[in-house]
Design a protein around this motif. Structure first.
Motif, PDB file in Angstrom:
ATOM      1  N   SER A 187       1.033  -1.258   0.100  1.00 23.52           N
ATOM      2  CA  SER A 187       0.045  -0.024   0.149  1.00 23.52           C
ATOM      3  C   SER A 187       0.892   1.245   0.000  1.00 23.52           C
ATOM      4  N   ASP A 188       0.267   2.446  -0.048  1.00 27.06           N
ATOM      5  CA  ASP A 188       1.013   3.399   0.064  1.00 27.06           C
ATOM      6  C   ASP A 188       0.742   4.340   1.227  1.00 27.06           C
ATOM      7  N   THR A 189       1.569   5.439   1.533  1.00 37.18           N
ATOM      8  CA  THR A 189       1.509   6.307   2.665  1.00 37.18           C
ATOM      9  C   THR A 189       0.328   6.860   2.769  1.00 37.18           C
ATOM     10  N   SER A 200       3.054   8.283  -4.500  1.00 42.61           N
ATOM     11  CA  SER A 200       3.550   9.013  -5.589  1.00 42.61           C
ATOM     12  C   SER A 200       3.830   8.169  -6.959  1.00 42.61           C
ATOM     13  N   GLU A 201       3.635   8.914  -8.078  1.00 41.13           N
ATOM     14  CA  GLU A 201       3.858   8.189  -9.226  1.00 41.13           C
ATOM     15  C   GLU A 201       5.575   7.812  -9.169  1.00 41.13           C
ATOM     16  N   LYS A 202       6.378   8.656  -8.389  1.00 40.50           N
ATOM     17  CA  LYS A 202       7.562   8.564  -8.088  1.00 40.50           C
ATOM     18  C   LYS A 202       7.980   6.967  -7.866  1.00 40.50           C
ATOM     19  N   GLY A 241      -4.154   3.003  -5.071  1.00 38.88           N
ATOM     20  CA  GLY A 241      -4.640   3.562  -6.649  1.00 38.88           C
ATOM     21  C   GLY A 241      -3.757   2.660  -7.685  1.00 38.88           C
ATOM     22  N   GLY A 242      -3.851   3.330  -8.877  1.00 34.73           N
ATOM     23  CA  GLY A 242      -3.239   2.877 -10.051  1.00 34.73           C
ATOM     24  C   GLY A 242      -1.741   2.224  -9.883  1.00 34.73           C
ATOM     25  N   VAL A 243      -1.232   3.403  -8.961  1.00 37.56           N
ATOM     26  CA  VAL A 243       0.345   3.288  -8.803  1.00 37.56           C
ATOM     27  C   VAL A 243       0.651   2.063  -7.909  1.00 37.56           C
ATOM     28  N   PRO A 273      -8.461  -1.873  -5.585  1.00 38.74           N
ATOM     29  CA  PRO A 273      -8.267  -0.465  -6.039  1.00 38.74           C
ATOM     30  C   PRO A 273      -8.959   0.300  -5.135  1.00 38.74           C
ATOM     31  N   THR A 274      -8.488   1.627  -4.667  1.00 39.49           N
ATOM     32  CA  THR A 274      -8.988   2.571  -4.205  1.00 39.49           C
ATOM     33  C   THR A 274      -9.155   3.985  -4.586  1.00 39.49           C
ATOM     34  N   THR A 275      -8.815   4.043  -5.761  1.00 42.44           N
ATOM     35  CA  THR A 275      -9.433   5.233  -6.776  1.00 42.44           C
ATOM     36  C   THR A 275     -10.263   4.820  -7.582  1.00 42.44           C
ATOM     37  N   LEU A 276     -11.122   5.687  -8.166  1.00 44.74           N
ATOM     38  CA  LEU A 276     -12.145   5.514  -9.167  1.00 44.74           C
ATOM     39  C   LEU A 276     -11.363   5.161 -10.496  1.00 44.74           C
ATOM     40  N   LYS A 327     -14.806   7.456  -0.388  1.00 38.24           N
ATOM     41  CA  LYS A 327     -15.336   8.791   0.144  1.00 38.24           C
ATOM     42  C   LYS A 327     -14.184   9.648   0.610  1.00 38.24           C
ATOM     43  N   THR A 328     -12.986   8.798   0.830  1.00 39.40           N
ATOM     44  CA  THR A 328     -11.863   9.874   1.307  1.00 39.40           C
ATOM     45  C   THR A 328     -10.884  10.339   0.086  1.00 39.40           C
ATOM     46  N   LEU A 329     -11.382   9.918  -0.992  1.00 35.71           N
ATOM     47  CA  LEU A 329     -10.595  10.278  -2.290  1.00 35.71           C
ATOM     48  C   LEU A 329     -10.883  11.823  -2.446  1.00 35.71           C
TER      49      LEU A 329
END
Ligand SMILES: NC(=O)c1ccc[n+]([C@@H]2O[C@H](COP(=O)([O-])OP(=O)(O)OC[C@H]3O[C@@H](n4cnc5c(N)ncnc54)[C@H](O)[C@@H]3O)[C@@H](O)[C@H]2O)c1
Ligand SMILES: [Zn+2]
Length: 368
Positions: A50-52, A81-83, A113-115, A137-140, A180-182
């Motif tokens: 997961s990410d931060t 981040s994409e980075k 998300g996609g990253v 997935p957690t982004t639309l 909801k948190t996006l």
């Protein structure tokens, strides 16, 4: 459909030559992730990647659910981040997995998300020559696009997604409540891909989006239906051309040639992917008017719809347009000087064209 939850869970089957998995879409699904994964995977150990941003919001619930279903999860969090989508980061994750004792009998769950979907899928594709991957997935954008189709990968200095592998997930779990948190901008950029799907194959969805109420935008049932529809659209196209070889999958790149170039010209900071895509869609519509007979009124309807979701349809006056042309050369689709550009004949019908010239694209970008 099954009905364990108040909003019945919808399941979409994604099938092609050599793969078959399901995407579950509903609300309150995180609590049941362990049970759903258990039905498909009998392995024990897994890495939750997961990410931060997303980790602190959902990872502990995912972990708890997995543990109570008998799994032994290790949480690995990378900077949001994409980075982070690099070979170095993928290698670091593999190292952490080895240190945690994960072997070829384990699996990977990407929560983000996609990253995260792309890098966790890539790690799953290469770790011990390939272990199963679960997408949460957690982004639309990730729900309607990146989690479906089996493309995984990382970026290099030379460009995005230049290293990767095809690796389909074992299961995809879309809990619409996590949206909801996006942040608003992130939510809206998902609509750029949805509008793209409508333009290339689904005139009916385009009409429905025109009357989409901002108020109900995050309403679970509306979202569930929209996500399912978009998963079906993407998976149907992918099934015809899984490895992106015959040109059929290429229609999914509508708006992306110019969109990617704009993203790159803005150093991946100025615009989110969906925002750059929105501009790329407007440019692709201009090219389509010239080369595919798209009615100007339909282009105007596309612009109206993009604006409804607060997506940009004009470049800022001072944006360095020359940089866009330079970036276009890096696009994989422009290799060997041969231009294969996706055009729309009308809303709901797109195809790959080889009639488009670099001048057509230049004109379209100048008009932005
Ligand atoms: N594999 C494919 O077929 C495919 C298709 C399209 C895009 N992509 C890739 O997807 C990536 C873009 O994905 P994205 O737009 O989801 O970006 P992202 O993964 O960077 O997520 C966007 C931001 O939202 C945060 N976030 C995610 N979920 C959240 C939530 N529920 N609440 C609060 N914050 C949340 C993330 O931490 C991040 O800061 C790109 O790398 C692109 O190349 C891949
Ligand atoms: Zn895209």
């Amino acid at each position: 459909m099954d009905s364990v939850h108040s909003v019945p869970v919808a399941a979409v089957e994604i099938r092609g030559a050599g793969y078959c998995y399901r995407a579950f879409v509903g609300s309150d699904l995180i609590e049941d992730i362990g049970k759903r994964v258990r039905k498909r995977l009998s392995r024990e150990r897994c890495a939750i990647i997961s990410d931060t941003n997303v980790g602190p919001l959902f990872a502990s619930r995912v972990k708890r659910s997995l543990t109570s279903a008998g799994f032994k999860p290790t949480l690995i969090t990378i900077p949001a981040s994409e980075k982070s989508k690099t070979l170095e980061q993928a290698s670091k994750i593999c190292g952490q997995m080895t240190a945690a004792g994960l072997d070829r009998q384990s699996f990977v769950i990407g929560v983000g998300g996609g990253v995260i979907g792309d890098i966790s899928g890539f790690v799953a594709a290469i770790y011990h020559r390939g272990i199963p991957h679960v997408q949460i997935p957690t982004t639309l954008l990730a729900m309607v696009d990146s989690s479906i189709g089996g493309k995984t990968g990382v970026d290099t200095r030379a460009g995005k997604n230049l290293i990767g592998a095809f690796h389909h997930p074992s299961v995809v779990i879309d809990d619409v409540d996590v949206l909801k948190t996006l942040p608003c901008r992130e939510f809206n950029q998902g609509f750029a891909e949805i509008i793209k799907h409508a333009i290339i194959v689904d005139a009916k969805m385009f009409k429905q989006l025109q009357s989409w109420e901002a108020r109900s935008a995050r309403q679970p049932l509306a979202l569930q239906q929209l996500i399912c529809r978009n998963i079906k659209i993407k998976s149907k196209i992918v099934a015809k051309d899984e490895r992106d070889r015959t040109g059929e999958r290429a229609v999914l790149n509508f708006g992306h040639s110019v969109g990617h170039a704009i993203e790159r010209a803005g150093n991946y900071r100025k615009f989110l992917h969906g925002e750059a895509l929105s501009l790329g869609i407007v440019a692709a519509c201009a090219v389509s008017i010239k080369r595919a007979g798209l009615a100007p009124g339909q282009r105007d309807a596309v612009i109206d719809l993009l604006q409804r979701f607060d997506l940009p349809t004009r470049l800022p006056k001072k944006f360095p347009r020359e940089k866009i042309f330079k970036a276009l050369k890096f696009d994989k689709k422009f290799d060997r000087g041969e231009i294969r550009f996706v055009v729309a004949r009308r809303i709901g019908a797109a195809c790959l064209s080889s009639d488009v010239t670099i001048e057509d694209i230049r004109e379209a970008v100048d008009e932005l």
